[in-house]
Design a protein around this motif. Structure first.
Motif, PDB file in Angstrom:
ATOM      1  N   VAL A 112       0.840  -1.192   0.000  1.00 51.01           N
ATOM      2  CA  VAL A 112       0.000   0.000   0.000  1.00 51.01           C
ATOM      3  C   VAL A 112       0.877   1.244   0.000  1.00 51.01           C
ATOM      4  N   PHE A 113       0.673   2.098  -1.001  1.00 48.47           N
ATOM      5  CA  PHE A 113       1.363   3.377  -1.092  1.00 48.47           C
ATOM      6  C   PHE A 113       0.397   4.435  -0.579  1.00 48.47           C
ATOM      7  N   VAL A 114       0.809   5.134   0.475  1.00 43.74           N
ATOM      8  CA  VAL A 114      -0.111   6.029   1.178  1.00 43.74           C
ATOM      9  C   VAL A 114       0.325   7.477   1.043  1.00 43.74           C
ATOM     10  N   GLU A 115      -0.587   8.307   0.570  1.00 45.00           N
ATOM     11  CA  GLU A 115      -0.386   9.751   0.549  1.00 45.00           C
ATOM     12  C   GLU A 115      -1.115  10.324   1.755  1.00 45.00           C
ATOM     13  N   VAL A 116      -0.405  11.095   2.555  1.00 39.76           N
ATOM     14  CA  VAL A 116      -0.987  11.714   3.742  1.00 39.76           C
ATOM     15  C   VAL A 116      -1.160  13.193   3.454  1.00 39.76           C
ATOM     16  N   LYS A 117      -2.362  13.710   3.660  1.00 41.87           N
ATOM     17  CA  LYS A 117      -2.629  15.131   3.483  1.00 41.87           C
ATOM     18  C   LYS A 117      -3.124  15.692   4.812  1.00 41.87           C
ATOM     19  N   ALA A 118      -2.345  16.584   5.381  1.00 43.94           N
ATOM     20  CA  ALA A 118      -2.679  17.209   6.664  1.00 43.94           C
ATOM     21  C   ALA A 118      -2.986  18.685   6.432  1.00 43.94           C
ATOM     22  N   ARG A 119      -4.080  19.135   6.990  1.00 40.94           N
ATOM     23  CA  ARG A 119      -4.507  20.534   6.859  1.00 40.94           C
ATOM     24  C   ARG A 119      -5.165  20.979   8.159  1.00 40.94           C
ATOM     25  N   ARG A 120      -5.309  22.278   8.293  1.00 38.01           N
ATOM     26  CA  ARG A 120      -6.029  22.844   9.441  1.00 38.01           C
ATOM     27  C   ARG A 120      -7.497  23.106   9.104  1.00 38.01           C
ATOM     28  N   ARG A 121      -7.817  23.208   7.818  1.00 35.25           N
ATOM     29  CA  ARG A 121      -9.211  23.424   7.414  1.00 35.25           C
ATOM     30  C   ARG A 121      -9.422  22.878   6.008  1.00 35.25           C
ATOM     31  N   GLY A 122     -10.677  22.708   5.660  1.00 44.25           N
ATOM     32  CA  GLY A 122     -10.997  22.188   4.343  1.00 44.25           C
ATOM     33  C   GLY A 122     -11.057  20.671   4.327  1.00 44.25           C
ATOM     34  N   VAL A 123     -10.908  20.117   3.141  1.00 49.82           N
ATOM     35  CA  VAL A 123     -10.926  18.668   2.939  1.00 49.82           C
ATOM     36  C   VAL A 123      -9.544  18.274   2.413  1.00 49.82           C
TER      37      VAL A 123
ATOM     38  N   ARG B   9      -1.828  -0.985  -4.120  1.00 47.30           N
ATOM     39  CA  ARG B   9      -2.924  -0.020  -4.222  1.00 47.30           C
ATOM     40  C   ARG B   9      -2.442   1.317  -3.665  1.00 47.30           C
ATOM     41  N   PHE B  10      -3.229   2.350  -3.932  1.00 48.60           N
ATOM     42  CA  PHE B  10      -2.943   3.686  -3.429  1.00 48.60           C
ATOM     43  C   PHE B  10      -4.041   4.093  -2.454  1.00 48.60           C
ATOM     44  N   ASP B  11      -3.630   4.448  -1.259  1.00 51.44           N
ATOM     45  CA  ASP B  11      -4.555   4.952  -0.238  1.00 51.44           C
ATOM     46  C   ASP B  11      -4.223   6.405   0.055  1.00 51.44           C
ATOM     47  N   VAL B  12      -5.190   7.108   0.611  1.00 53.22           N
ATOM     48  CA  VAL B  12      -4.983   8.477   1.087  1.00 53.22           C
ATOM     49  C   VAL B  12      -5.462   8.528   2.527  1.00 53.22           C
ATOM     50  N   VAL B  13      -4.676   9.166   3.385  1.00 53.95           N
ATOM     51  CA  VAL B  13      -5.113   9.439   4.751  1.00 53.95           C
ATOM     52  C   VAL B  13      -5.219  10.951   4.887  1.00 53.95           C
ATOM     53  N   SER B  14      -6.407  11.389   5.224  1.00 60.18           N
ATOM     54  CA  SER B  14      -6.702  12.803   5.431  1.00 60.18           C
ATOM     55  C   SER B  14      -6.593  13.107   6.922  1.00 60.18           C
ATOM     56  N   VAL B  15      -5.811  14.137   7.251  1.00 58.10           N
ATOM     57  CA  VAL B  15      -5.609  14.521   8.655  1.00 58.10           C
ATOM     58  C   VAL B  15      -6.042  15.972   8.792  1.00 58.10           C
ATOM     59  N   LEU B  16      -7.092  16.203   9.576  1.00 57.82           N
ATOM     60  CA  LEU B  16      -7.606  17.550   9.791  1.00 57.82           C
ATOM     61  C   LEU B  16      -7.324  17.940  11.232  1.00 57.82           C
ATOM     62  N   TRP B  17      -6.414  18.907  11.394  1.00 60.79           N
ATOM     63  CA  TRP B  17      -6.007  19.351  12.732  1.00 60.79           C
ATOM     64  C   TRP B  17      -6.948  20.435  13.237  1.00 60.79           C
ATOM     65  N   PRO B  18      -7.366  20.361  14.503  1.00 64.35           N
ATOM     66  CA  PRO B  18      -8.180  21.431  15.081  1.00 64.35           C
ATOM     67  C   PRO B  18      -7.303  22.663  15.336  1.00 64.35           C
ATOM     68  N   ASP B  19      -7.943  23.806  15.564  1.00 60.60           N
ATOM     69  CA  ASP B  19      -7.193  25.032  15.816  1.00 60.60           C
ATOM     70  C   ASP B  19      -6.404  24.963  17.113  1.00 60.60           C
TER      71      ASP B  19
ATOM     72  N   PRO C  49      -6.391  15.177  16.026  1.00 54.90           N
ATOM     73  CA  PRO C  49      -6.895  15.417  14.676  1.00 54.90           C
ATOM     74  C   PRO C  49      -8.022  14.447  14.314  1.00 54.90           C
ATOM     75  N   THR C  50      -8.755  14.809  13.290  1.00 56.92           N
ATOM     76  CA  THR C  50      -9.742  13.926  12.685  1.00 56.92           C
ATOM     77  C   THR C  50      -9.052  13.250  11.505  1.00 56.92           C
ATOM     78  N   LEU C  51      -9.068  11.924  11.495  1.00 54.68           N
ATOM     79  CA  LEU C  51      -8.396  11.172  10.427  1.00 54.68           C
ATOM     80  C   LEU C  51      -9.416  10.379   9.631  1.00 54.68           C
ATOM     81  N   GLU C  52      -9.212  10.337   8.315  1.00 52.84           N
ATOM     82  CA  GLU C  52     -10.025   9.503   7.435  1.00 52.84           C
ATOM     83  C   GLU C  52      -9.089   8.720   6.529  1.00 52.84           C
TER      84      GLU C  52
END
Length: 132
Positions: free
Chosen positions: A55-66, A98-108, A113-116
């Motif tokens: 599994v090849f994983v792209e991690v995207k971390a942000r403070r807001r948005g998707v 396969r390619f997976d994505v993990v979304s990391v949304l950090w609170p202020d 964080p919220t992870l998907e």
């Protein structure tokens, strides 16, 4: 904000996001094999094993948005080429992947964080396409 400071803060946020994503993947039963695999085509944030699938994983971390929306077709193409490089280098071209994505949304605040985790988030793109 100073561009150098902004880049440093973004890198720190990204590093924290990758660590959080690796913990999530381990809780879900994946075995994290590598972090930060770099090639001329770009970097693969995490490489893991899910049973017999690489599994090849792209991690995207942000403070807001998707965060996952930042994985554009161009980013998918670069990840495909980097994954192909990894598979060739390690003699794993016959391995299912396969390619997976993990979304990391950090609170202020400094809360958790919220992870998907988006499994099989996209197909291989471009001339370096792989087969399943």
């Amino acid at each position: 904000m100073n561009p150098i400071l902004r880049a440093l803060l973004n890198r720190l946020l990204g590093d924290r996001g990758e660590r959080a994503a690796a913990r999530l993947l381990r809780r879900e039963g994946l075995r994290v094999l590598r972090r930060g695999y770099r090639t001329a085509h770009g970097e693969i944030d995490l490489i893991a094993r899910d049973g017999d699938v690489l599994v090849f994983v792209e991690v995207k971390a942000r403070r807001r948005g998707v965060p996952a929306e930042a994985v554009t077709v161009e980013k998918q193409r670069r990840l495909t080429l980097a994954a192909l490089h990894f598979l060739k280098r390690h003699g794993l071209l016959e391995c299912r992947s396969r390619f997976d994505v993990v979304s990391v949304l950090w609170p202020d605040d400094d809360g958790e964080p919220t992870l998907e985790h988006y499994r099989d988030a996209f197909e291989a793109q471009g001339r370096g396409q792989m087969f399943r």
